[in-house]
Design a protein around this motif. Structure first.
Motif, PDB file in Angstrom:
ATOM      1  N   THR A  76       0.823  -1.207   0.000  1.00 49.69           N
ATOM      2  CA  THR A  76       0.000   0.000   0.000  1.00 49.69           C
ATOM      3  C   THR A  76       0.859   1.260   0.000  1.00 49.69           C
ATOM      4  O   THR A  76       1.765   1.407   0.814  1.00 49.69           O
ATOM      5  CB  THR A  76      -0.931   0.002   1.227  1.00 49.69           C
ATOM      6  OG1 THR A  76      -1.762  -1.160   1.189  1.00 49.69           O
ATOM      7  CG2 THR A  76      -1.795   1.254   1.246  1.00 49.69           C
ATOM      8  N   GLY A  77       0.557   2.153  -0.925  1.00 52.99           N
ATOM      9  CA  GLY A  77       1.250   3.429  -0.999  1.00 52.99           C
ATOM     10  C   GLY A  77       2.498   3.420  -1.842  1.00 52.99           C
ATOM     11  O   GLY A  77       3.104   4.471  -2.056  1.00 52.99           O
ATOM     12  N   GLU A  78       2.902   2.257  -2.355  1.00 51.28           N
ATOM     13  CA  GLU A  78       4.113   2.165  -3.160  1.00 51.28           C
ATOM     14  C   GLU A  78       3.793   2.206  -4.656  1.00 51.28           C
ATOM     15  O   GLU A  78       2.653   1.995  -5.069  1.00 51.28           O
ATOM     16  CB  GLU A  78       4.882   0.880  -2.823  1.00 51.28           C
ATOM     17  CG  GLU A  78       5.505   0.884  -1.436  1.00 51.28           C
ATOM     18  CD  GLU A  78       6.744   1.764  -1.353  1.00 51.28           C
ATOM     19  OE1 GLU A  78       7.361   2.041  -2.401  1.00 51.28           O
ATOM     20  OE2 GLU A  78       7.110   2.170  -0.236  1.00 51.28           O
ATOM     21  N   ILE A  79       4.822   2.431  -5.466  1.00 52.34           N
ATOM     22  CA  ILE A  79       4.692   2.536  -6.917  1.00 52.34           C
ATOM     23  C   ILE A  79       5.737   1.627  -7.560  1.00 52.34           C
ATOM     24  O   ILE A  79       6.905   1.619  -7.154  1.00 52.34           O
ATOM     25  CB  ILE A  79       4.931   3.997  -7.383  1.00 52.34           C
ATOM     26  CG1 ILE A  79       3.970   4.958  -6.682  1.00 52.34           C
ATOM     27  CG2 ILE A  79       4.813   4.107  -8.897  1.00 52.34           C
ATOM     28  CD1 ILE A  79       2.522   4.836  -7.090  1.00 52.34           C
ATOM     29  N   SER A  80       5.332   0.868  -8.568  1.00 55.11           N
ATOM     30  CA  SER A  80       6.255  -0.066  -9.220  1.00 55.11           C
ATOM     31  C   SER A  80       6.920   0.569 -10.432  1.00 55.11           C
ATOM     32  O   SER A  80       6.465   1.589 -10.967  1.00 55.11           O
ATOM     33  CB  SER A  80       5.500  -1.322  -9.663  1.00 55.11           C
ATOM     34  OG  SER A  80       4.681  -1.036 -10.786  1.00 55.11           O
ATOM     35  N   GLY A  81       7.992  -0.091 -10.873  1.00 58.71           N
ATOM     36  CA  GLY A  81       8.697   0.395 -12.046  1.00 58.71           C
ATOM     37  C   GLY A  81       7.828   0.423 -13.288  1.00 58.71           C
ATOM     38  O   GLY A  81       7.900   1.345 -14.102  1.00 58.71           O
ATOM     39  N   GLY A  82       7.000  -0.605 -13.449  1.00 63.42           N
ATOM     40  CA  GLY A  82       6.117  -0.655 -14.613  1.00 63.42           C
ATOM     41  C   GLY A  82       5.118   0.483 -14.642  1.00 63.42           C
ATOM     42  O   GLY A  82       4.766   0.984 -15.718  1.00 63.42           O
ATOM     43  N   MET A  83       4.652   0.907 -13.481  1.00 65.74           N
ATOM     44  CA  MET A  83       3.730   2.046 -13.404  1.00 65.74           C
ATOM     45  C   MET A  83       4.408   3.336 -13.856  1.00 65.74           C
ATOM     46  O   MET A  83       3.773   4.227 -14.422  1.00 65.74           O
ATOM     47  CB  MET A  83       3.207   2.201 -11.972  1.00 65.74           C
ATOM     48  CG  MET A  83       2.347   1.049 -11.500  1.00 65.74           C
ATOM     49  SD  MET A  83       1.959   1.201  -9.732  1.00 65.74           S
ATOM     50  CE  MET A  83       0.957  -0.268  -9.484  1.00 65.74           C
ATOM     51  N   LEU A  84       5.712   3.417 -13.587  1.00 65.57           N
ATOM     52  CA  LEU A  84       6.463   4.617 -13.976  1.00 65.57           C
ATOM     53  C   LEU A  84       6.791   4.613 -15.466  1.00 65.57           C
ATOM     54  O   LEU A  84       6.608   5.622 -16.156  1.00 65.57           O
ATOM     55  CB  LEU A  84       7.750   4.727 -13.154  1.00 65.57           C
ATOM     56  CG  LEU A  84       7.571   4.902 -11.644  1.00 65.57           C
ATOM     57  CD1 LEU A  84       8.933   4.971 -10.954  1.00 65.57           C
ATOM     58  CD2 LEU A  84       6.761   6.149 -11.324  1.00 65.57           C
ATOM     59  N   THR A  85       7.269   3.485 -15.965  1.00 63.96           N
ATOM     60  CA  THR A  85       7.661   3.453 -17.374  1.00 63.96           C
ATOM     61  C   THR A  85       6.461   3.640 -18.291  1.00 63.96           C
ATOM     62  O   THR A  85       6.601   4.168 -19.402  1.00 63.96           O
ATOM     63  CB  THR A  85       8.381   2.138 -17.718  1.00 63.96           C
ATOM     64  OG1 THR A  85       7.556   1.029 -17.344  1.00 63.96           O
ATOM     65  CG2 THR A  85       9.695   2.042 -16.965  1.00 63.96           C
ATOM     66  N   GLU A  86       5.280   3.224 -17.848  1.00 63.24           N
ATOM     67  CA  GLU A  86       4.066   3.426 -18.646  1.00 63.24           C
ATOM     68  C   GLU A  86       3.823   4.909 -18.931  1.00 63.24           C
ATOM     69  O   GLU A  86       3.243   5.280 -19.957  1.00 63.24           O
ATOM     70  CB  GLU A  86       2.856   2.833 -17.917  1.00 63.24           C
ATOM     71  CG  GLU A  86       1.557   2.928 -18.685  1.00 63.24           C
ATOM     72  CD  GLU A  86       0.379   2.372 -17.909  1.00 63.24           C
ATOM     73  OE1 GLU A  86      -0.466   1.695 -18.526  1.00 63.24           O
ATOM     74  OE2 GLU A  86       0.303   2.608 -16.686  1.00 63.24           O
ATOM     75  N   GLY A 121      14.392  -0.299 -16.894  1.00 62.84           N
ATOM     76  CA  GLY A 121      14.935   0.673 -17.828  1.00 62.84           C
ATOM     77  C   GLY A 121      14.978   2.090 -17.310  1.00 62.84           C
ATOM     78  O   GLY A 121      15.191   3.034 -18.084  1.00 62.84           O
ATOM     79  N   LEU A 122      14.777   2.268 -16.016  1.00 60.47           N
ATOM     80  CA  LEU A 122      14.864   3.588 -15.403  1.00 60.47           C
ATOM     81  C   LEU A 122      16.306   3.885 -14.998  1.00 60.47           C
ATOM     82  O   LEU A 122      17.066   2.965 -14.674  1.00 60.47           O
ATOM     83  CB  LEU A 122      13.966   3.661 -14.164  1.00 60.47           C
ATOM     84  CG  LEU A 122      12.465   3.470 -14.408  1.00 60.47           C
ATOM     85  CD1 LEU A 122      11.762   3.137 -13.089  1.00 60.47           C
ATOM     86  CD2 LEU A 122      11.858   4.703 -15.048  1.00 60.47           C
ATOM     87  N   ILE A 123      16.675   5.149 -15.009  1.00 57.26           N
ATOM     88  CA  ILE A 123      18.000   5.554 -14.541  1.00 57.26           C
ATOM     89  C   ILE A 123      17.870   6.031 -13.095  1.00 57.26           C
ATOM     90  O   ILE A 123      17.224   7.053 -12.834  1.00 57.26           O
ATOM     91  CB  ILE A 123      18.583   6.685 -15.404  1.00 57.26           C
ATOM     92  CG1 ILE A 123      18.714   6.226 -16.854  1.00 57.26           C
ATOM     93  CG2 ILE A 123      19.948   7.119 -14.850  1.00 57.26           C
ATOM     94  CD1 ILE A 123      19.166   7.329 -17.797  1.00 57.26           C
ATOM     95  N   PRO A 124      18.449   5.319 -12.140  1.00 56.66           N
ATOM     96  CA  PRO A 124      18.349   5.754 -10.739  1.00 56.66           C
ATOM     97  C   PRO A 124      19.316   6.903 -10.452  1.00 56.66           C
ATOM     98  O   PRO A 124      20.442   6.929 -10.966  1.00 56.66           O
ATOM     99  CB  PRO A 124      18.753   4.515  -9.935  1.00 56.66           C
ATOM    100  CG  PRO A 124      18.989   3.422 -10.926  1.00 56.66           C
ATOM    101  CD  PRO A 124      19.163   4.043 -12.266  1.00 56.66           C
ATOM    102  N   ILE A 125      18.861   7.830  -9.625  1.00 59.29           N
ATOM    103  CA  ILE A 125      19.733   8.846  -9.034  1.00 59.29           C
ATOM    104  C   ILE A 125      19.918   8.429  -7.578  1.00 59.29           C
ATOM    105  O   ILE A 125      19.042   8.626  -6.741  1.00 59.29           O
ATOM    106  CB  ILE A 125      19.131  10.258  -9.127  1.00 59.29           C
ATOM    107  CG1 ILE A 125      18.891  10.646 -10.585  1.00 59.29           C
ATOM    108  CG2 ILE A 125      20.050  11.276  -8.441  1.00 59.29           C
ATOM    109  CD1 ILE A 125      18.201  11.993 -10.761  1.00 59.29           C
ATOM    110  N   LEU A 126      21.050   7.809  -7.288  1.00 57.46           N
ATOM    111  CA  LEU A 126      21.331   7.306  -5.939  1.00 57.46           C
ATOM    112  C   LEU A 126      21.902   8.423  -5.078  1.00 57.46           C
ATOM    113  O   LEU A 126      22.915   9.028  -5.428  1.00 57.46           O
ATOM    114  CB  LEU A 126      22.325   6.147  -6.005  1.00 57.46           C
ATOM    115  CG  LEU A 126      22.952   5.728  -4.673  1.00 57.46           C
ATOM    116  CD1 LEU A 126      21.897   5.191  -3.717  1.00 57.46           C
ATOM    117  CD2 LEU A 126      24.071   4.721  -4.894  1.00 57.46           C
ATOM    118  N   CYS A 127      21.264   8.679  -3.934  1.00 55.02           N
ATOM    119  CA  CYS A 127      21.723   9.723  -3.020  1.00 55.02           C
ATOM    120  C   CYS A 127      22.539   9.118  -1.884  1.00 55.02           C
ATOM    121  O   CYS A 127      22.111   8.148  -1.247  1.00 55.02           O
ATOM    122  CB  CYS A 127      20.535  10.478  -2.430  1.00 55.02           C
ATOM    123  SG  CYS A 127      19.516  11.323  -3.652  1.00 55.02           S
TER     124      CYS A 127
END
Length: 241
Positions: A76-86, A121-127
């Protein structure tokens, strides 16, 4: 040649209406931005859909502020990679100090999120970064080295951006001296297997200090918080001299 990445992190600011108003003032300022600078806006989840439509065909890349390590499930409250790439999302911030401090992120969960982002296929910005107490104790190097060692297990460095964000400089108005930021970023680079990973500086980056920051040879961009919320301010930052 390392890529220059200037990213705005809007955190929990701006409604859809406000984000559209921002673009009206910001987009014209990109006409003079050099082509080799990647401009990214990491906006709240509720803004992603409208921004994806508004930015289609533009030079601005869209980013999210987090991603879950599973493709779906009872989270609950999270977002997956597939939801973002869409939605055409290209970047995602992972391991920001606010996520670590307030929401229980650990190096282990950061690592899982990094691998999930790359899987989609997302590019992470690691902090990564140290607290004021850790810096005062002379632990900056060991803290960051430990973060990198744990966060980057089985992570593809060819598909990665790192942001050095000294926690004591985030939203405080205290900026790490540019030469010191350059030194720490050089140390980060020395621990990587891939030499051309873009490494940003983040922490009270503003229009009046961006030129000095970007003059440093190890710094490949900036992760900008509050100063990215105002079109003219962020415009000046992406068009640094």
């Amino acid at each position: 040649m390392r890529k220059i990445v200037i990213a705005g992190n809007w955190k929990m600011y701006k409604t859809q209406k406000e984000s559209s108003e921002f673009l009206q003032g910001f987009m014209p300022q990109l006409e003079k931005t050099p082509a080799n600078r990647e401009v990214v806006l990491c906006v709240p989840f509720t803004d992603l859909s409208v921004m994806s439509t508004s930015l289609h065909g533009s030079r601005i890349q869209l980013g999210a502020q987090n991603v879950h390590w599973e493709d779906n499930g009872a989270y609950t409250g999270e977002i997956s990679g597939g939801m973002l790439t869409e939605l055409g999302i290209r970047y995602v911030i992972i391991g920001h100090s606010e996520r670590r401090q307030y929401f229980g992120e650990t190096d282990e969960t950061v690592n899982q999120r990094l691998k999930a982002a790359q899987r989609h296929g997302l590019i992470p910005i690691l902090c990564v970064g140290e607290t004021k107490q850790q810096r005062d104790k002379g632990e900056t190097e060991s803290i960051i080295s430990n973060q990198l060692a744990k966060d980057l297990v089985e992570v593809d460095e060819q598909n990665l951006v790192i942001a050095y964000e000294p926690i004591w400089a985030i939203g405080t108005g205290d900026t790490c001296e540019s030469t010191e930021a350059n030194r720490v970023i050089g140390l980060i680079r020395s621990q990587l297997k891939v030499a051309d990973v873009p490494i940003q500086y983040g922490g009270s980056v503003k229009s009046n200090n961006i030129d000095e920051i970007m003059a440093q040879p190890e710094i490949d961009g900036a992760l900008v918080g509050g100063a990215s919320l105002e079109a003219d301010s962020f415009g000046r930052i992406v068009n640094y001299h």
